[in-house]
Design a protein around this motif. Structure first.
Motif, PDB file in Angstrom:
ATOM      1  N   LEU A 158      -0.409  11.971  13.968  1.00 31.39           N
ATOM      2  CA  LEU A 158       0.727  12.338  13.124  1.00 31.39           C
ATOM      3  C   LEU A 158       0.573  11.696  11.752  1.00 31.39           C
ATOM      4  CD1 LEU A 158       3.268  14.053  13.579  1.00 31.39           C
ATOM      5  CD2 LEU A 158       4.521  11.949  14.014  1.00 31.39           C
ATOM      6  N   GLY A 159       0.167  10.408  11.734  1.00 35.40           N
ATOM      7  CA  GLY A 159      -0.069   9.726  10.471  1.00 35.40           C
ATOM      8  C   GLY A 159      -1.215  10.340   9.695  1.00 35.40           C
ATOM      9  N   GLN A 160      -2.285  10.743  10.411  1.00 34.48           N
ATOM     10  CA  GLN A 160      -3.422  11.378   9.754  1.00 34.48           C
ATOM     11  C   GLN A 160      -3.014  12.697   9.115  1.00 34.48           C
ATOM     12  OE1 GLN A 160      -6.427  10.472   9.038  1.00 34.48           O
ATOM     13  NE2 GLN A 160      -7.218  12.451   8.353  1.00 34.48           N
ATOM     14  N   GLU A 161      -2.222  13.497   9.828  1.00 33.33           N
ATOM     15  CA  GLU A 161      -1.760  14.763   9.271  1.00 33.33           C
ATOM     16  C   GLU A 161      -0.828  14.531   8.084  1.00 33.33           C
ATOM     17  OE1 GLU A 161      -2.571  17.906   9.647  1.00 33.33           O
ATOM     18  OE2 GLU A 161      -4.179  17.096  10.880  1.00 33.33           O
ATOM     19  N   ALA A 162       0.036  13.534   8.213  1.00 35.00           N
ATOM     20  CA  ALA A 162       0.940  13.213   7.108  1.00 35.00           C
ATOM     21  C   ALA A 162       0.143  12.793   5.880  1.00 35.00           C
ATOM     22  CB  ALA A 162       1.897  12.096   7.526  1.00 35.00           C
TER      23      ALA A 162
ATOM     24  N   LEU B 210       8.634  18.815  -0.870  1.00 34.86           N
ATOM     25  CA  LEU B 210       8.211  17.685  -1.698  1.00 34.86           C
ATOM     26  C   LEU B 210       8.822  16.391  -1.193  1.00 34.86           C
ATOM     27  CD1 LEU B 210       8.577  19.380  -5.205  1.00 34.86           C
ATOM     28  CD2 LEU B 210       6.506  19.119  -3.831  1.00 34.86           C
ATOM     29  N   LEU B 211      10.089  16.462  -0.756  1.00 30.73           N
ATOM     30  CA  LEU B 211      10.743  15.273  -0.198  1.00 30.73           C
ATOM     31  C   LEU B 211      10.025  14.808   1.057  1.00 30.73           C
ATOM     32  CD1 LEU B 211      13.097  13.248  -0.038  1.00 30.73           C
ATOM     33  CD2 LEU B 211      14.392  14.997   1.212  1.00 30.73           C
ATOM     34  N   ALA B 212       9.588  15.751   1.892  1.00 30.01           N
ATOM     35  CA  ALA B 212       8.879  15.399   3.124  1.00 30.01           C
ATOM     36  C   ALA B 212       7.597  14.646   2.815  1.00 30.01           C
ATOM     37  CB  ALA B 212       8.577  16.663   3.937  1.00 30.01           C
TER      38      ALA B 212
ATOM     39  N   PHE C 268       8.961  11.137   4.030  1.00 31.12           N
ATOM     40  CA  PHE C 268       8.700  11.161   5.469  1.00 31.12           C
ATOM     41  C   PHE C 268       7.213  10.994   5.794  1.00 31.12           C
ATOM     42  CE2 PHE C 268      12.534  14.127   5.195  1.00 31.12           C
ATOM     43  CZ  PHE C 268      13.406  13.048   5.211  1.00 31.12           C
ATOM     44  N   ASP C 269       6.340  11.663   5.021  1.00 31.82           N
ATOM     45  CA  ASP C 269       4.912  11.545   5.316  1.00 31.82           C
ATOM     46  C   ASP C 269       4.403  10.136   5.037  1.00 31.82           C
ATOM     47  OD1 ASP C 269       4.715  14.115   6.216  1.00 31.82           O
ATOM     48  OD2 ASP C 269       3.997  14.960   4.335  1.00 31.82           O
ATOM     49  N   THR C 270       4.851   9.533   3.963  1.00 36.47           N
ATOM     50  CA  THR C 270       4.437   8.151   3.689  1.00 36.47           C
ATOM     51  C   THR C 270       4.980   7.208   4.759  1.00 36.47           C
ATOM     52  OG1 THR C 270       6.337   7.940   2.190  1.00 36.47           O
ATOM     53  CG2 THR C 270       4.208   8.433   1.193  1.00 36.47           C
ATOM     54  N   GLN C 271       6.147   7.528   5.288  1.00 32.47           N
ATOM     55  CA  GLN C 271       6.715   6.712   6.362  1.00 32.47           C
ATOM     56  C   GLN C 271       5.855   6.804   7.620  1.00 32.47           C
ATOM     57  OE1 GLN C 271      10.631   7.912   7.979  1.00 32.47           O
ATOM     58  NE2 GLN C 271      11.325   5.849   7.503  1.00 32.47           N
ATOM     59  N   LYS C 272       5.322   7.988   7.897  1.00 38.81           N
ATOM     60  CA  LYS C 272       4.453   8.152   9.065  1.00 38.81           C
ATOM     61  C   LYS C 272       3.136   7.392   8.879  1.00 38.81           C
ATOM     62  CE  LYS C 272       6.403  12.697  10.052  1.00 38.81           C
ATOM     63  NZ  LYS C 272       6.217  14.159   9.907  1.00 38.81           N
ATOM     64  N   VAL C 273       2.608   7.387   7.664  1.00 40.84           N
ATOM     65  CA  VAL C 273       1.401   6.611   7.382  1.00 40.84           C
ATOM     66  C   VAL C 273       1.667   5.126   7.606  1.00 40.84           C
ATOM     67  CG1 VAL C 273      -0.217   5.916   5.567  1.00 40.84           C
ATOM     68  CG2 VAL C 273       0.452   8.315   5.776  1.00 40.84           C
TER      69      VAL C 273
ATOM     70  N   MET D 237       0.829  -1.203   0.000  1.00 42.14           N
ATOM     71  CA  MET D 237       0.000   0.000   0.000  1.00 42.14           C
ATOM     72  C   MET D 237       0.868   1.259   0.000  1.00 42.14           C
ATOM     73  SD  MET D 237      -2.720   1.363   2.875  1.00 42.14           S
ATOM     74  CE  MET D 237      -1.379   1.827   3.993  1.00 42.14           C
ATOM     75  N   ILE D 238       1.910   1.272   0.824  1.00 46.51           N
ATOM     76  CA  ILE D 238       2.790   2.438   0.911  1.00 46.51           C
ATOM     77  C   ILE D 238       3.564   2.624  -0.389  1.00 46.51           C
ATOM     78  CG2 ILE D 238       4.761   3.431   2.127  1.00 46.51           C
ATOM     79  CD1 ILE D 238       2.104   3.532   3.645  1.00 46.51           C
ATOM     80  N   LEU D 239       4.011   1.524  -0.994  1.00 48.38           N
ATOM     81  CA  LEU D 239       4.701   1.631  -2.280  1.00 48.38           C
ATOM     82  C   LEU D 239       3.787   2.263  -3.325  1.00 48.38           C
ATOM     83  CD1 LEU D 239       6.619  -1.782  -2.494  1.00 48.38           C
ATOM     84  CD2 LEU D 239       7.582   0.488  -2.079  1.00 48.38           C
ATOM     85  N   GLY D 240       2.514   1.859  -3.317  1.00 51.20           N
ATOM     86  CA  GLY D 240       1.562   2.454  -4.247  1.00 51.20           C
ATOM     87  C   GLY D 240       1.331   3.930  -3.961  1.00 51.20           C
ATOM     88  N   LEU D 241       1.254   4.291  -2.688  1.00 47.54           N
ATOM     89  CA  LEU D 241       1.053   5.686  -2.312  1.00 47.54           C
ATOM     90  C   LEU D 241       2.251   6.533  -2.723  1.00 47.54           C
ATOM     91  CD1 LEU D 241      -0.960   7.556  -0.879  1.00 47.54           C
ATOM     92  CD2 LEU D 241       0.223   7.066   1.270  1.00 47.54           C
TER      93      LEU D 241
END
Length: 599
Positions: free
Chosen positions: A310-314, A124-126, A130-135, A96-100
């Motif tokens: 944090l994941g929701q905000e990311a 853009l890097l974040a 980083f945001d996908t990592q938090k998800v 799922m994260i790879l797709g995101l």
């Protein structure tokens, strides 16, 4: 890959929980194991009650051993199901994260430069990394722990109701405190996490910018200024983080107190009912044993609340990017093959966002197939803007651009770009080997075609001197090579591409004389038989042009051959006289003579 990378909206769900729900089929096998593990241990309160109320009064050791053996079997089954389910869910979450991330990168690839020009690379890097990592960090606890524990809580409640409904009702009367917790803490937690996320994005953007400019910062001795700016952004992160910790700590303390209160209700209520003969000691023990799974979802959410918000905000940050409407608007499908290379700018006007005046104004120019045209003018005259519009990196505000007579809006621009090549002043190389950077021009090229491109780019000599030759690693942005070497690799990449249209953006302006000579020879080879648009400062670059077009403040003020413009003694000659040899390289006077004679 997203189906339509230039679509203004993305079909991804609006919330993090919605994202998980939309992937339910992917998660189904893992959740099946997770729910099965919960079912396997749901009977434990009943087993404990039987041991206390049935086997112990009868002194039935065999019954105790049987119940104990059954418990061990259920625990072993629970362990096996947990491992299998965890692995399956881990694989599903990773996919799922790879797709995101793929959708995020695709979106960035097709965002318009009017949007990208206003964003820092770090932002853009974040979002991408980083945001996908938090998800990802919150998805696994929710799927593998929170949802199964919620099911366990429901099953436990059903078991407790079956054992004794009076004590169950007493426990249920305390649960409205959960609604209080949601009303009082959820919105503050969401706001604090959003503020913290925005502050962290600012830090990432500023840090990325300064890390990419370390040579500039150190050369100018501005380390203190860079640190001061980073300190300011870090202070904002610290402030928002402290506020978030305050709300989170209060939430955790409230959750702990509520759970202990529920324990008191079970023990005190059970003891009172036992005194009155309404329940047995085994029932009280069963309720106490069932209390932990009953409140586990509440307890767990208090533990992962920070992570979840944090994941929701990311995730919201990612969705903002995915739903950004400022994408390239090219939707044409025509593919003129072969491309002859005729370029027409027909009364083209363009203004950058927030600019006070047009970068190009009523710009009309026709470049014939195979013609070499040089665009010259002072900084800000509109030369690079014209090249960017030709490549479709920006969309003209007015007028029309045509390729081989076809309006740009009707052409498949991404297809066209694969048949053009760009050589820039600051040649961009990717980390990897020299061969990989050359092959970036055309993946399917043969080894011989790669070697030929390297030879034609005058890169063979310096490559032979490198210990690993074509397999030499160039470092990030080609830092291991000199400017001239990087430029020759860039030209080899363009040669391998075999473009119909070639854009040269000041390709020799930052080089020494010897490097410039080698690069110019390679560019002459590259330009043969192609339509060439050159943005030039140095005379050596424009002396071989069939036509020189002079721009000033976005308008064409003169055009002709070099000799014609020089003899005309107009704007072009005044520009050369004003800028002198500094802008056009050493020996500008000699180059003028060469250019005039060759013309």
């Amino acid at each position: 890959m997203i189906n339509d990378p230039v679509a203004p909206t993305d079909p991804t769900s609006a919330t993090l929980l919605g994202l998980l729900w939309s992937n339910r089929r992917r998660f189904a096998p893992g959740l099946g194991f997770a729910f099965a593990r919960i079912v396997s241990i749901a009977p434990l309160p009943l087993i404990f009650k039987r041991i206390i109320d049935h086997d112990m009064p009868r002194r039935d050791l065999r019954g105790i051993l049987v119940m104990s053996g059954l418990t061990v079997v259920l625990l072993v089954l629970h362990q096996w199901l947990s491992v299998r389910g965890g692995k399956r869910l881990g694989q599903a979450v990773t996919q799922m994260i790879l797709g995101l991330r793929a959708r995020t990168f695709d979106k960035i690839q097709y965002l318009s430069f009017t949007y990208l020009d206003r964003r820092k690379t770090g932002e853009l890097l974040a979002k991408y990394a980083f945001d996908t990592q938090k998800v990802e960090a919150v998805a696994m606890p929710v799927l593998n722990s929170f949802l199964p524990d919620t099911l366990r809580s429901i099953l436990t409640l059903a078991v407790l109701l079956a054992i004794n409904w009076q004590l169950s009702v007493i426990v249920l009367l305390t649960l409205p405190a959960v609604a209080v917790m949601r009303w009082y803490y959820f919105e503050p937690l969401r706001r604090k996490n959003e503020a913290n996320r925005v502050a962290q994005e600012a830090v990432t953007g500023t840090a990325t910018e300064y890390l990419g400019a370390l040579r500039l910062v150190r050369s100018y001795g501005r380390e203190e200024r860079a640190r001061a700016q980073l300190d300011r952004t870090n202070q904002e992160v610290a402030r928002s983080r402290v506020e978030l910790i305050g709300v989170s700590t209060s939430f955790a303390a409230f959750s702990f107190g509520m759970i202990q209160f529920l324990s008191l209700v079970v023990i005190a209520g059970g003891a009172a009912l036992s005194i009155r003969g309404h329940v047995t000691p085994g029932t009280v023990l069963a309720f106490y044993a069932g209390l932990a799974p009953l409140v586990q979802p509440i307890q767990m959410f208090s533990t992962i609340a920070d992570q979840y918000f944090l994941g929701q905000e990311a995730y919201q940050s990612i969705r903002e990017l995915l739903n950004e409407p400022a994408t390239e608007q090219w939707r044409g499908t025509r593919r003129p093959d072969p491309i002859r290379g005729r370029i027409e700018f027909d009364h083209v006007t363009f203004r950058y966002p927030d600019a006070e005046q047009d970068a190009l104004c009523d710009f009309t120019l026709t470049v014939e197939p195979g013609e070499r045209v040089a665009l010259v003018g002072s900084s800000g005259a509109g030369k690079s803007t014209a090249a960017s519009l030709l490549l479709g990196l920006y969309h003209a505000s007015g007028g029309e651009i045509r390729i081989d007579g076809i309006p740009q809006s009707e052409i498949d621009m991404r297809w066209l770009r694969r048949r053009t090549a760009l050589v820039m002043q600051e040649s961009v190389l990717l980390s990897g080997t020299i061969e990989e950077n050359v092959r970036f021009g055309r993946d399917e090229a043969t080894d011989e075609q790669v070697r030929q491109a390297v030879r034609q780019a005058n890169a063979e000599e310096f490559l032979a001197a490198l210990p690993e030759g074509m397999q030499t690693v160039v470092g990030e942005r080609g830092v291991m090579l000199s400017g001239g070497q990087r430029q020759r690799i860039s030209i080899a990449r363009a040669l391998l591409r075999d473009p119909a249209i070639l854009v040269l953006d000041e390709p020799t302006s930052a080089l020494d004389y010897e490097s410039e000579r080698l690069i110019q020879d390679a560019l002459d080879v590259l330009a043969k038989g192609r339509t060439v648009v050159t943005i030039a400062h140095r005379l050596s670059t424009i002396r071989n042009a069939d036509r020189v077009v002079v721009l000033d403040q976005g308008r064409i003020v003169e055009e002709g051959t070099f000799a014609q413009l020089w003899e005309r003694k107009g704007y072009f000659q005044r520009m050369l006289a004003a800028q002198g040899s500094d802008s056009y390289g050493a020996g500008a006077g000699a180059e003028r003579e060469v250019a005039l004679n060759s013309a």
